[in-house]
Motif scaffolding. Sequence first.
Motif, PDB file in Angstrom:
ATOM      1  N   TRP A 295       0.810  -1.182   0.280  1.00 50.26           N
ATOM      2  CA  TRP A 295       0.008   0.208  -0.184  1.00 50.26           C
ATOM      3  C   TRP A 295       0.750   1.479   0.009  1.00 50.26           C
ATOM      4  O   TRP A 295       0.420   2.380  -0.249  1.00 50.26           O
ATOM      5  N   ARG A 309      -6.864  -1.231  -7.937  1.00 59.25           N
ATOM      6  CA  ARG A 309      -7.277  -2.194  -7.849  1.00 59.25           C
ATOM      7  C   ARG A 309      -6.796  -3.893  -7.806  1.00 59.25           C
ATOM      8  O   ARG A 309      -6.927  -4.742  -7.236  1.00 59.25           O
ATOM      9  N   THR A 312      -5.225  -4.068  -4.303  1.00 60.91           N
ATOM     10  CA  THR A 312      -6.272  -4.690  -3.181  1.00 60.91           C
ATOM     11  C   THR A 312      -7.239  -6.020  -3.642  1.00 60.91           C
ATOM     12  O   THR A 312      -7.007  -6.394  -2.818  1.00 60.91           O
ATOM     13  N   MET A 313      -7.016  -6.600  -4.675  1.00 59.54           N
ATOM     14  CA  MET A 313      -7.016  -7.914  -5.802  1.00 59.54           C
ATOM     15  C   MET A 313      -6.057  -8.654  -4.504  1.00 59.54           C
ATOM     16  O   MET A 313      -5.968  -9.431  -3.574  1.00 59.54           O
ATOM     17  N   THR A 315      -4.349  -7.782  -1.782  1.00 63.10           N
ATOM     18  CA  THR A 315      -4.423  -7.448  -0.298  1.00 63.10           C
ATOM     19  C   THR A 315      -5.405  -8.659  -0.034  1.00 63.10           C
ATOM     20  O   THR A 315      -5.011  -9.912   1.522  1.00 63.10           O
ATOM     21  N   ALA A 316      -6.547  -8.521  -0.544  1.00 62.69           N
ATOM     22  CA  ALA A 316      -7.614  -9.880  -0.348  1.00 62.69           C
ATOM     23  C   ALA A 316      -6.862 -11.309  -0.498  1.00 62.69           C
ATOM     24  O   ALA A 316      -7.112 -12.453   0.154  1.00 62.69           O
ATOM     25  N   SER A 336     -12.455  -6.679  -4.527  1.00 61.67           N
ATOM     26  CA  SER A 336     -12.116  -5.542  -5.191  1.00 61.67           C
ATOM     27  C   SER A 336     -12.492  -4.641  -5.307  1.00 61.67           C
ATOM     28  O   SER A 336     -12.546  -3.371  -5.499  1.00 61.67           O
ATOM     29  N   LEU A 340     -13.885  -0.877  -4.122  1.00 64.01           N
ATOM     30  CA  LEU A 340     -13.050  -0.101  -4.735  1.00 64.01           C
ATOM     31  C   LEU A 340     -14.277   0.895  -4.822  1.00 64.01           C
ATOM     32  O   LEU A 340     -14.075   2.315  -4.976  1.00 64.01           O
ATOM     33  N   TYR A 357      -9.408  -4.493 -15.242  1.00 65.30           N
ATOM     34  CA  TYR A 357     -10.293  -5.402 -15.414  1.00 65.30           C
ATOM     35  C   TYR A 357     -10.741  -6.772 -16.039  1.00 65.30           C
ATOM     36  O   TYR A 357     -11.081  -7.810 -16.065  1.00 65.30           O
TER      37      TYR A 357
END
Length: 677
Positions: A295, A309, A312-313, A315-316, A336, A340, A357
């Motif tokens: 981050w 994006r 975030t993805m 991170t999951a 994600s 977002l 995406y």
Amino acid sequence: MKWLNFTITKLTFSLILGILIGYYCRISWELSCLIFGGLFLVLFIFYWIARKQFIQTIGFGLIALITTVSLGVAIESFHEEKNHASHYSKQHTIEHVQFRIHEVLKSNSYYDRYVAEVLRVNDTVASGKILVHVQKDSLSTSLPVDAVLYTKKSLKTIKAALNPTSFDYRAYLNDRYMYAQLYLKTDEFLLAENTPKTLYGYAATLRNTIHKRLLKANFKADELAVIEALLLGQRRQISKTLQTNYANAGAIHILAISGLHVGILLFLLQFLLNPLGRFKYGNSLKLFLILSIMWSFAFISGLSASVVRAVTMFTAIVIATHFRRQTNTLQVLTVSMFFLLLCKPHFLFDIGFQLSYAAVFAIVVLQPLWKKLWNPKSFLGKSFWGLLTVSLSAQLGVLPLSLYYFHQFPGLFFVANLTIVPLLGIILAFGVLVIVLAYFQMLPEFLSTMYSFIIQQMNVFVSWIASHEQFVLTNIPMRFLQMIGCYMVLIAFAQYIHLPKGKLLKIALCSILVCQGLWFLDRFQHFPKANSFAIFHQTKATILAKQEGTNLQLLHNLDSSATAKNYTLKTLQQKDFIENVAHDRLQNVYAVNDSYLLRIDSLGMYEIPQLQPAYVLLSNSPKINLNRMIAKLQPNYIIADGSNYRSYVQRWKAAAEKQKIPFHYTGEKGFFSIILE
């Protein structure tokens, strides 16, 4: 497709629908909150009832989706800054403005450009974003992020596209909540001292420090620009030629930090931090460090849609892996996307977000299908086939969107990707080392020379691919309905190949018919039904166009070199349904319906016997007395194009208004079109 049955997928589609409703219908913040609050209360009641039912009904799920739609409307209304009482647009008169630089944009030949946050208007606390242009001079330097400025210059509205073929910059800025702009000279503002710094300011300072240290390492301009794009997410220094080469080679995604870059960073972090797993609480510390570094990297690189994006993805994925939860990549992607859009609803209209995406979804869905086609056993075969199919999948996923936005397709994309992508991990790892050593002023000369040579060779290779212009397919028409039709076919056939059943084959074949129907509908809607005569806005030149069906006649005073480079002429020739294009020199009189259009040029001649034109076009700043001309010709309409001096236009406009003659200046109102009967 199981992905469509996931709850998060249904909620995400509902949220997107709500954002679209809020965006196009402009529902007030108060009303959207009231609707959401009422539906949330109904949802709670349905949930309470559903808890006590053994057999569940569709009611709770339906209310949940409708509530999510209302949530999308509410967050869109909330993020629309014009809805806030403190927004600068609420001020009737603006005498002076105080603002803070939020982002430094790519400068042009005349101005340094910035995104700024308004702090105060007329001594009143205010909010909102504006676009700031500061005129360049020999003594001026670029303003840093977090610099606070004070000016008495008034805000100007952002003009809409002046020609129908031009990029609508106002709509682009409005999607980023910018509705006004400032044009300043260096003596028209005061710069505050000792202003507090934000996190964005600290990130910009770090980037600037790295930039200065890399300059001392004697990197050339193009190499330095690519390094900063690859590792810092800053593309301001990339030349137009270099950017065009990467785009034509199908490798432009390499210059934009995305999932590929973040994935490589995550792999390096996991490798370096793996020894922590041997200690007590080591895995938790490893998780914290990985998320913090990822981050921080996203923040330093500017928090673009593709970076956020990707981070975030991943991170999951990292969190799910840490807690030993099974992860479905499509589900993680959808999660994600949901969060977002919940935080930044206008990401939905960001081209980078859409392409990012589309590419990742296509890779996840299509990659297993390529493995069914051929699954080599050797390491080299697997590596080659994997890279090729990933490139093909990503290109298939973004192809309709790319054609819709850019109208071109790089035929040699697979050559660039098969060559550069396998080495990108090494290039990025090497680059991180170079940047860290440069920041601490410990970069050896041989290391900087070696890395500069690697980047230079990559640029040379990309330029060589781009030089084969015959493989770059350009001027490919694609509109919204056509794009939707293409995606319907792509998704339907991917589903059938994944699970070959008769029912799915029927759906896939029907998707072709639907796609054809959408194309025919689009053709019917856009086929020219009327002939027209148009006057376009062009600085220092005059461009007219007469269209009769599929025939286009372009009339202008540009030489052959300027004609080949002129954006307006090129886009007019690329319009759909145009079969024949002719270029002619300008004349002074044109027959328009039952009357005439008279063009008065720099010679100022307009006294033609028995000529009573309905339209008068002023071009090339003719030195005429407009009142006398109006009395002589008595035109119904006066048009001034972009070839005139602004001072002349203002004088003509005042004279025309006094005589109550409609006056149209293309620099303010855009192109002027006459329907030919």
